[in-house]
Design a protein around this motif. Structure first.
Motif, mmCIF file in Angstrom:
data_model
loop_
_atom_site.group_PDB
_atom_site.id
_atom_site.type_symbol
_atom_site.label_atom_id
_atom_site.label_comp_id
_atom_site.label_asym_id
_atom_site.label_seq_id
_atom_site.Cartn_x
_atom_site.Cartn_y
_atom_site.Cartn_z
ATOM 1 N N ASP A 50 44.345 39.021 43.789
ATOM 2 C CA ASP A 50 45.226 37.868 43.572
ATOM 3 C C ASP A 50 44.447 36.661 43.060
ATOM 4 O OD1 ASP A 50 47.310 39.463 44.458
ATOM 5 O OD2 ASP A 50 47.467 38.490 46.416
ATOM 6 N N LYS A 51 43.275 36.412 43.633
ATOM 7 C CA LYS A 51 42.469 35.258 43.211
ATOM 8 C C LYS A 51 41.919 35.475 41.800
ATOM 9 C CE LYS A 51 40.597 31.274 44.274
ATOM 10 N NZ LYS A 51 41.419 30.079 44.334
ATOM 11 N N TYR A 52 41.469 36.682 41.516
ATOM 12 C CA TYR A 52 40.934 37.014 40.193
ATOM 13 C C TYR A 52 41.985 36.772 39.109
ATOM 14 C CZ TYR A 52 38.847 39.951 36.501
ATOM 15 O OH TYR A 52 38.311 40.424 35.325
ATOM 16 N N ASN B 194 34.845 38.415 33.376
ATOM 17 C CA ASN B 194 35.512 39.705 33.276
ATOM 18 C C ASN B 194 34.836 40.748 34.171
ATOM 19 O OD1 ASN B 194 37.515 41.425 32.156
ATOM 20 N ND2 ASN B 194 35.949 42.306 30.823
ATOM 21 N N ASN B 195 35.652 41.528 34.874
ATOM 22 C CA ASN B 195 35.155 42.562 35.774
ATOM 23 C C ASN B 195 36.025 43.796 35.567
ATOM 24 O OD1 ASN B 195 35.244 44.147 38.356
ATOM 25 N ND2 ASN B 195 33.649 42.689 38.918
ATOM 26 N N SER B 196 35.418 44.874 35.076
ATOM 27 C CA SER B 196 36.202 46.064 34.742
ATOM 28 C C SER B 196 36.880 46.681 35.970
ATOM 29 C CB SER B 196 35.329 47.111 34.031
ATOM 30 O OG SER B 196 34.241 47.484 34.856
ATOM 31 N N LEU B 197 36.213 46.680 37.114
ATOM 32 C CA LEU B 197 36.840 47.227 38.319
ATOM 33 C C LEU B 197 38.046 46.389 38.722
ATOM 34 C CD1 LEU B 197 37.064 49.163 40.695
ATOM 35 C CD2 LEU B 197 35.318 47.801 41.895
ATOM 36 N N LEU B 198 37.925 45.083 38.673
ATOM 37 C CA LEU B 198 39.058 44.231 39.034
ATOM 38 C C LEU B 198 40.189 44.323 38.011
ATOM 39 C CD1 LEU B 198 37.365 41.122 40.618
ATOM 40 C CD2 LEU B 198 38.784 42.845 41.737
ATOM 41 N N ASN B 199 39.870 44.524 36.752
ATOM 42 C CA ASN B 199 40.915 44.735 35.748
ATOM 43 C C ASN B 199 41.683 46.018 36.084
ATOM 44 O OD1 ASN B 199 40.137 42.422 34.352
ATOM 45 N ND2 ASN B 199 38.809 43.549 32.966
ATOM 46 N N LYS B 200 40.957 47.061 36.450
ATOM 47 C CA LYS B 200 41.573 48.331 36.839
ATOM 48 C C LYS B 200 42.418 48.142 38.107
ATOM 49 C CE LYS B 200 40.126 52.837 38.629
ATOM 50 N NZ LYS B 200 38.963 53.698 38.905
ATOM 51 N N LEU B 201 41.868 47.445 39.095
ATOM 52 C CA LEU B 201 42.583 47.245 40.355
ATOM 53 C C LEU B 201 43.828 46.370 40.183
ATOM 54 C CD1 LEU B 201 39.647 46.865 42.876
ATOM 55 C CD2 LEU B 201 41.223 48.790 42.631
#
Length: 170
Positions: free
Chosen positions: A132-134, A142-149
């Motif tokens: 939610d914060k991201y 940019n963070n690929s894991l957070l984009n996926k999540l």
């Protein structure tokens, strides 16, 4: 119709601003005895909410003081114990502010679910807080894991990912 939408946006913006201003870092707090921690549980939850609701660039001094208070409380708490695994490290490596976000989500869940505490649900609450914060922080790296999540969460499959992959990331 346009006037109603504008009015709703103004109400939401005002309520966000007033909510963000309601938290004050406790002054001269003492965290030595087990009983000291219980006295500050409401402040801990309010601080976690304040960090979650307040954009990173705003109120840097208060953010730092809030982080220090929460970190001291979490580190010494006799009731909350957080493990940072590979998934959490990977989620927060490019945006270190998100580590406190994870710990905040976990801690808030733990405090609100004392009698029915579930470590997996606490971890999920921490991950959900990070997602939610991201999403709302426009200046995040940019963070690929957070984009996926983020996509997994939108699809309503975060609980599945937590079960299958959360403890597998190294």
């Amino acid at each position: 119709m346009k006037k109603i939408i504008i009015l709703l946006l103004a109400v939401v913006a005002f309520s966000f601003k007033t909510k963000a201003q309601t938290f004050h870092v406790p002054e001269n707090y003492t965290l030595k005895e087990k009983a000291d921690y219980g006295k500050y549980e409401d402040d801990v939850i309010k601080g976690i909410d304040w960090l979650q609701d307040t954009p990173w660039p705003l109120e840097e001094q208060k953010r730092m003081e809030t982080n220090v208070f929460l970190m001291k409380w979490i580190q010494g708490s006799p009731t909350v114990s957080i493990e940072i695994n590979g998934s959490v490290a990977k989620m927060t490596e490019k945006n270190p502010q998100l580590l406190m976000t994870f710990m905040g989500g976990y801690t808030k869940y733990a405090l609100q679910n004392k009698t029915a505490f579930d470590k997996n649900k606490a971890n999920q609450a921490g991950v959900k807080a990070v997602i939610d914060k991201y999403v709302v922080e426009t200046d995040h790296k940019n963070n690929s894991l957070l984009n996926k999540l983020t996509k997994i969460d939108k699809d309503g499959k975060l609980a599945d990912w937590m079960t299958s992959d959360f403890n597998k990331t190294k």
